[in-house]
Design a protein around this motif. Structure first.
Motif, short mmCIF file in Angstrom:
data_model
loop_
_atom_site.label_atom_id
_atom_site.label_comp_id
_atom_site.label_asym_id
_atom_site.label_seq_id
_atom_site.Cartn_x
_atom_site.Cartn_y
_atom_site.Cartn_z
N ALA A 123 17.24 7.91 -11.56
CA ALA A 123 17.31 8.74 -10.26
C ALA A 123 16.60 8.77 -9.18
CB ALA A 123 16.18 9.90 -11.14
N LEU A 124 15.76 8.18 -8.72
CA LEU A 124 15.34 7.61 -7.17
C LEU A 124 15.07 6.66 -7.26
CD1 LEU A 124 14.36 9.83 -5.37
CD2 LEU A 124 11.94 9.44 -6.28
N LEU A 125 15.37 6.06 -6.03
CA LEU A 125 15.26 4.60 -5.47
C LEU A 125 14.36 4.77 -4.27
CD1 LEU A 125 15.40 1.24 -5.27
CD2 LEU A 125 17.41 1.39 -4.35
N ILE A 126 13.40 4.38 -4.43
CA ILE A 126 12.13 4.46 -2.82
C ILE A 126 11.63 2.87 -2.81
CG2 ILE A 126 9.69 4.76 -2.33
CD1 ILE A 126 9.24 7.11 -4.68
N VAL A 127 12.22 2.97 -0.94
CA VAL A 127 12.16 1.26 -0.20
C VAL A 127 11.57 1.97 0.02
CG1 VAL A 127 13.26 -0.31 0.20
CG2 VAL A 127 14.27 1.20 -1.58
N CYS A 128 10.34 0.32 0.56
CA CYS A 128 8.64 0.82 1.38
C CYS A 128 9.43 -0.46 2.74
CB CYS A 128 7.31 0.56 0.87
SG CYS A 128 7.55 2.01 -0.76
N GLY A 129 9.49 -0.39 3.57
CA GLY A 129 9.60 -1.28 4.47
C GLY A 129 10.31 -0.74 5.51
N ASP A 130 10.61 -1.55 6.69
CA ASP A 130 11.21 -1.46 7.99
C ASP A 130 12.57 -1.09 7.77
OD1 ASP A 130 12.11 -1.83 10.01
OD2 ASP A 130 12.15 -3.96 10.64
N PRO A 131 12.71 0.28 8.16
CA PRO A 131 13.86 1.28 7.74
C PRO A 131 15.20 0.08 8.46
CG PRO A 131 11.90 2.40 8.73
CD PRO A 131 11.87 1.24 9.09
N GLN A 132 14.93 -0.44 9.21
CA GLN A 132 16.58 -0.10 9.84
C GLN A 132 16.62 -2.11 9.19
OE1 GLN A 132 15.74 -1.64 13.79
NE2 GLN A 132 16.20 0.03 14.55
N ASP A 191 0.80 -1.28 0.12
CA ASP A 191 0.33 0.59 0.14
C ASP A 191 0.66 1.05 0.05
OD1 ASP A 191 -2.15 -1.73 0.44
OD2 ASP A 191 -2.77 -1.36 2.25
N ALA A 192 1.40 0.94 0.73
CA ALA A 192 3.11 2.32 0.49
C ALA A 192 3.44 2.93 -0.69
CB ALA A 192 3.62 2.17 1.64
N ALA A 193 4.01 1.48 -1.47
CA ALA A 193 4.48 1.23 -2.65
C ALA A 193 3.19 1.83 -3.54
CB ALA A 193 4.58 0.26 -3.20
N GLU A 194 2.04 2.00 -3.20
CA GLU A 194 1.25 2.69 -3.99
C GLU A 194 1.27 3.99 -4.42
OE1 GLU A 194 -1.22 1.00 -6.76
OE2 GLU A 194 -0.46 -0.64 -6.44
N GLU A 195 0.69 3.85 -2.85
CA GLU A 195 0.58 5.69 -2.49
C GLU A 195 1.87 6.79 -3.14
OE1 GLU A 195 0.39 6.52 1.99
OE2 GLU A 195 -1.58 5.21 1.89
N ALA A 196 3.47 5.66 -2.75
CA ALA A 196 4.51 6.42 -3.40
C ALA A 196 4.22 6.86 -4.77
CB ALA A 196 5.27 5.39 -3.56
N VAL A 197 3.65 5.72 -6.23
CA VAL A 197 3.57 5.57 -7.44
C VAL A 197 2.57 7.09 -7.71
CG1 VAL A 197 2.97 4.96 -9.31
CG2 VAL A 197 4.12 3.55 -7.71
N ASP A 198 1.45 7.22 -7.61
CA ASP A 198 0.84 8.02 -7.40
C ASP A 198 0.83 9.48 -6.53
OD1 ASP A 198 -1.61 6.41 -7.25
OD2 ASP A 198 -2.36 6.39 -5.51
N LEU A 199 1.71 9.71 -5.66
CA LEU A 199 2.22 10.54 -5.74
C LEU A 199 3.19 11.21 -6.77
CD1 LEU A 199 3.45 10.52 -1.39
CD2 LEU A 199 1.38 12.44 -2.40
N LEU A 200 4.20 10.39 -7.18
CA LEU A 200 5.01 10.88 -7.73
C LEU A 200 4.74 10.99 -9.65
CD1 LEU A 200 7.08 7.21 -7.76
CD2 LEU A 200 8.46 10.16 -7.64
N LEU A 201 3.60 10.22 -10.10
CA LEU A 201 2.27 10.55 -10.97
C LEU A 201 1.66 11.88 -11.22
CD1 LEU A 201 0.71 7.18 -11.37
CD2 LEU A 201 2.90 8.88 -12.74
N ASP A 202 1.66 12.71 -9.82
CA ASP A 202 0.69 13.97 -9.28
C ASP A 202 1.99 14.67 -9.62
OD1 ASP A 202 -1.57 11.98 -8.77
OD2 ASP A 202 -0.97 12.64 -6.79
N SER A 203 3.51 14.19 -9.25
CA SER A 203 4.06 15.35 -9.70
C SER A 203 4.52 15.91 -10.63
CB SER A 203 5.07 15.43 -7.97
OG SER A 203 6.07 14.14 -8.98
N GLY A 204 3.94 15.14 -11.66
CA GLY A 204 4.48 15.34 -13.39
C GLY A 204 5.18 14.27 -13.41
#
Length: 214
Positions: free
Chosen positions: A195-204, A101-114
Protein backbone atom coordinates in the motif's frame (compact mmCIF):
# COMPACT_ATOMS: atom_id res chain seq x y z
CA UNK A 1 -148.61 -43.39 -90.61
CA UNK A 2 -147.42 -39.99 -89.84
CA UNK A 3 -144.39 -39.73 -87.54
CA UNK A 4 -145.01 -38.09 -84.21
CA UNK A 5 -142.09 -36.15 -83.04
CA UNK A 6 -140.67 -37.68 -79.92
CA UNK A 7 -140.70 -35.62 -76.79
CA UNK A 8 -137.43 -35.02 -75.28
CA UNK A 9 -136.69 -37.46 -72.48
CA UNK A 10 -135.81 -36.04 -69.11
CA UNK A 11 -133.27 -38.03 -67.13
CA UNK A 12 -133.90 -38.57 -63.46
CA UNK A 13 -130.76 -36.80 -62.50
CA UNK A 14 -132.01 -33.69 -64.08
CA UNK A 15 -135.41 -33.69 -62.39
CA UNK A 16 -136.42 -30.80 -60.20
CA UNK A 17 -135.38 -27.28 -60.30
CA UNK A 18 -131.62 -26.78 -60.59
CA UNK A 19 -129.95 -24.40 -58.19
CA UNK A 20 -126.87 -22.37 -58.80
CA UNK A 21 -123.72 -24.20 -57.99
CA UNK A 22 -121.87 -23.14 -54.79
CA UNK A 23 -118.65 -21.31 -55.59
CA UNK A 24 -115.53 -23.31 -54.71
CA UNK A 25 -113.37 -21.77 -52.04
CA UNK A 26 -110.10 -20.21 -53.13
CA UNK A 27 -107.18 -22.21 -51.87
CA UNK A 28 -105.16 -20.45 -49.16
CA UNK A 29 -102.80 -21.33 -46.36
CA UNK A 30 -103.78 -24.51 -44.70
CA UNK A 31 -104.30 -24.36 -40.96
CA UNK A 32 -101.79 -26.25 -38.88
CA UNK A 33 -102.88 -29.74 -38.09
CA UNK A 34 -103.80 -30.26 -34.44
CA UNK A 35 -101.22 -32.24 -32.55
CA UNK A 36 -101.82 -35.90 -32.53
CA UNK A 37 -102.34 -37.45 -29.17
CA UNK A 38 -99.35 -39.47 -27.99
CA UNK A 39 -99.37 -43.16 -28.30
CA UNK A 40 -100.19 -45.12 -25.22
CA UNK A 41 -97.47 -47.39 -23.94
CA UNK A 42 -93.71 -47.08 -23.38
CA UNK A 43 -91.80 -44.44 -25.33
CA UNK A 44 -90.15 -45.55 -28.50
CA UNK A 45 -86.42 -46.08 -28.13
CA UNK A 46 -84.17 -43.41 -29.54
CA UNK A 47 -82.33 -44.71 -32.59
CA UNK A 48 -78.58 -45.09 -32.01
CA UNK A 49 -76.32 -42.32 -33.19
CA UNK A 50 -74.93 -42.88 -36.62
CA UNK A 51 -71.32 -43.88 -36.80
CA UNK A 52 -68.95 -41.65 -38.64
CA UNK A 53 -67.88 -43.03 -41.98
CA UNK A 54 -64.61 -44.90 -41.99
CA UNK A 55 -63.03 -42.55 -44.45
CA UNK A 56 -63.72 -39.59 -42.19
CA UNK A 57 -60.55 -37.94 -40.91
CA UNK A 58 -59.73 -39.01 -37.34
CA UNK A 59 -59.83 -36.38 -34.65
CA UNK A 60 -56.58 -34.52 -34.41
CA UNK A 61 -54.51 -35.67 -31.46
CA UNK A 62 -53.32 -32.94 -29.14
CA UNK A 63 -49.77 -31.94 -29.85
CA UNK A 64 -47.38 -33.34 -27.27
CA UNK A 65 -46.36 -30.77 -24.72
CA UNK A 66 -42.77 -29.76 -25.24
CA UNK A 67 -40.59 -30.61 -22.29
CA UNK A 68 -38.91 -27.57 -20.74
CA UNK A 69 -35.31 -27.28 -21.73
CA UNK A 70 -32.94 -28.06 -18.87
CA UNK A 71 -31.54 -25.01 -17.20
CA UNK A 72 -28.14 -24.10 -18.50
CA UNK A 73 -25.40 -24.81 -16.04
CA UNK A 74 -23.64 -21.67 -14.90
CA UNK A 75 -20.26 -21.27 -16.44
CA UNK A 76 -17.50 -21.98 -13.99
CA UNK A 77 -16.18 -18.84 -12.46
CA UNK A 78 -12.92 -17.81 -13.93
CA UNK A 79 -10.05 -18.03 -11.55
CA UNK A 80 -9.28 -14.61 -10.24
CA UNK A 81 -5.78 -13.52 -11.09
CA UNK A 82 -4.40 -11.05 -8.58
CA UNK A 83 -3.59 -7.81 -10.29
CA UNK A 84 -0.46 -6.04 -9.20
CA UNK A 85 -1.15 -2.93 -7.17
CA UNK A 86 0.88 0.25 -7.35
CA UNK A 87 1.79 1.48 -3.88
CA UNK A 88 1.59 5.11 -2.92
CA UNK A 89 5.07 6.65 -2.79
CA UNK A 90 6.04 9.17 -0.12
CA UNK A 91 9.41 10.97 -0.10
CA UNK A 92 11.02 12.22 3.12
CA UNK A 93 13.95 14.56 2.40
CA UNK A 94 17.03 13.54 4.29
CA UNK A 95 20.77 13.39 3.86
CA UNK A 96 22.58 10.08 3.61
CA UNK A 97 23.70 10.49 7.23
CA UNK A 98 20.20 11.29 8.47
CA UNK A 99 18.23 8.86 6.29
CA UNK A 100 18.26 6.12 8.92
CA UNK A 101 16.94 8.44 11.63
CA UNK A 102 14.26 9.67 9.23
CA UNK A 103 13.24 6.08 8.57
CA UNK A 104 12.99 5.44 12.34
CA UNK A 105 10.74 8.47 12.75
CA UNK A 106 8.55 7.27 9.86
CA UNK A 107 8.19 3.85 11.52
CA UNK A 108 7.21 5.47 14.82
CA UNK A 109 4.54 7.56 13.06
CA UNK A 110 3.18 4.46 11.33
CA UNK A 111 2.88 2.55 14.60
CA UNK A 112 1.29 5.54 16.31
CA UNK A 113 -1.29 5.79 13.50
CA UNK A 114 -2.42 2.20 14.11
CA UNK A 115 -0.21 0.16 11.80
CA UNK A 116 0.75 -3.23 13.18
CA UNK A 117 4.52 -3.74 13.62
CA UNK A 118 4.35 -6.81 11.38
CA UNK A 119 3.09 -4.62 8.50
CA UNK A 120 6.39 -2.74 8.17
CA UNK A 121 9.64 -3.69 6.39
CA UNK A 122 12.69 -1.39 6.48
CA UNK A 123 15.46 -1.67 3.85
CA UNK A 124 18.80 0.13 4.11
CA UNK A 125 21.12 0.85 1.19
CA UNK A 126 24.27 1.41 3.20
CA UNK A 127 25.05 0.52 6.81
CA UNK A 128 22.74 -2.05 8.42
CA UNK A 129 20.21 -1.04 11.02
CA UNK A 130 21.44 -1.77 14.56
CA UNK A 131 18.52 -4.17 15.13
CA UNK A 132 19.51 -6.29 12.10
CA UNK A 133 23.15 -6.33 13.24
CA UNK A 134 22.10 -7.50 16.70
CA UNK A 135 19.76 -10.22 15.50
CA UNK A 136 22.19 -11.57 12.90
CA UNK A 137 24.70 -12.06 15.69
CA UNK A 138 22.53 -14.97 16.83
CA UNK A 139 22.62 -16.55 13.38
CA UNK A 140 20.61 -16.25 10.21
CA UNK A 141 18.13 -18.94 11.27
CA UNK A 142 17.00 -16.91 14.27
CA UNK A 143 17.02 -13.73 12.22
CA UNK A 144 14.74 -15.10 9.44
CA UNK A 145 12.54 -16.85 11.95
CA UNK A 146 11.54 -13.44 13.24
CA UNK A 147 10.80 -12.37 9.67
CA UNK A 148 8.58 -15.39 9.12
CA UNK A 149 6.68 -14.85 12.36
CA UNK A 150 5.63 -11.38 11.18
CA UNK A 151 5.20 -10.06 14.72
CA UNK A 152 7.54 -7.07 14.57
CA UNK A 153 9.14 -4.55 12.26
CA UNK A 154 11.76 -6.30 10.15
CA UNK A 155 15.02 -4.62 9.07
CA UNK A 156 17.14 -5.82 6.15
CA UNK A 157 19.92 -4.39 4.04
CA UNK A 158 19.90 -4.33 0.25
CA UNK A 159 21.98 -7.49 -0.05
CA UNK A 160 19.35 -9.71 1.62
CA UNK A 161 16.21 -7.67 0.92
CA UNK A 162 15.34 -9.96 -1.99
CA UNK A 163 14.62 -12.76 0.55
CA UNK A 164 12.10 -10.64 2.44
CA UNK A 165 8.43 -11.13 1.75
CA UNK A 166 5.86 -8.48 0.84
CA UNK A 167 4.40 -6.25 3.52
CA UNK A 168 1.81 -3.46 3.40
CA UNK A 169 4.41 -0.73 4.09
CA UNK A 170 8.07 -0.67 3.05
CA UNK A 171 10.44 2.05 4.20
CA UNK A 172 13.74 2.59 2.35
CA UNK A 173 16.58 4.49 3.99
CA UNK A 174 19.01 5.68 1.32
CA UNK A 175 21.83 5.95 3.85
CA UNK A 176 24.76 5.50 1.51
CA UNK A 177 26.14 2.79 -0.70
CA UNK A 178 26.68 2.81 -4.44
CA UNK A 179 24.06 4.02 -6.90
CA UNK A 180 23.35 0.46 -8.01
CA UNK A 181 22.60 -0.56 -4.43
CA UNK A 182 20.06 2.24 -4.06
CA UNK A 183 18.40 1.33 -7.36
CA UNK A 184 18.23 -2.33 -6.33
CA UNK A 185 16.75 -1.42 -2.94
CA UNK A 186 14.10 0.79 -4.51
CA UNK A 187 13.19 -1.91 -7.02
CA UNK A 188 12.82 -4.55 -4.28
CA UNK A 189 10.82 -2.17 -2.12
CA UNK A 190 8.48 -1.22 -4.98
CA UNK A 191 7.57 -4.87 -5.66
CA UNK A 192 7.08 -5.71 -1.97
CA UNK A 193 5.10 -2.68 -0.81
CA UNK A 194 1.41 -3.45 -0.80
CA UNK A 195 0.00 0.00 0.00
CA UNK A 196 2.73 2.51 0.88
CA UNK A 197 6.39 3.02 -0.05
CA UNK A 198 8.31 5.58 2.00
CA UNK A 199 11.76 6.64 0.78
CA UNK A 200 14.07 8.68 2.98
CA UNK A 201 16.93 10.46 1.21
CA UNK A 202 17.81 13.12 -1.31
CA UNK A 203 14.59 13.85 -3.31
CA UNK A 204 16.35 14.63 -6.61
CA UNK A 205 18.48 11.52 -6.39
CA UNK A 206 15.49 9.40 -5.36
CA UNK A 207 13.30 10.66 -8.24
CA UNK A 208 15.94 9.78 -10.79
CA UNK A 209 16.46 6.35 -9.21
CA UNK A 210 12.73 5.64 -9.06
CA UNK A 211 12.55 6.17 -12.82
CA UNK A 212 15.34 3.66 -13.26
CA UNK A 213 13.89 1.16 -10.79
CA UNK A 214 10.32 1.27 -12.20
Amino acid sequence: MPLIPEEPQIHESAQGPRTASTPRPVPGPRPAAPPRPGRPGPPRPVPPAQRAPRDAAPAAKPAPTAKPAPAAKPAPAAESVPTPTTPQIQLIPASAEGALDAAEEAVDLLLDSGRAPGDVLVITTGEQHPWATHELSFGEASYWAQHDSGDDVFYADVEIASRAGARPVVVVAVNGGPESAAVSALSAAHTRAGALLIVCGDPQRINSMLGTAA
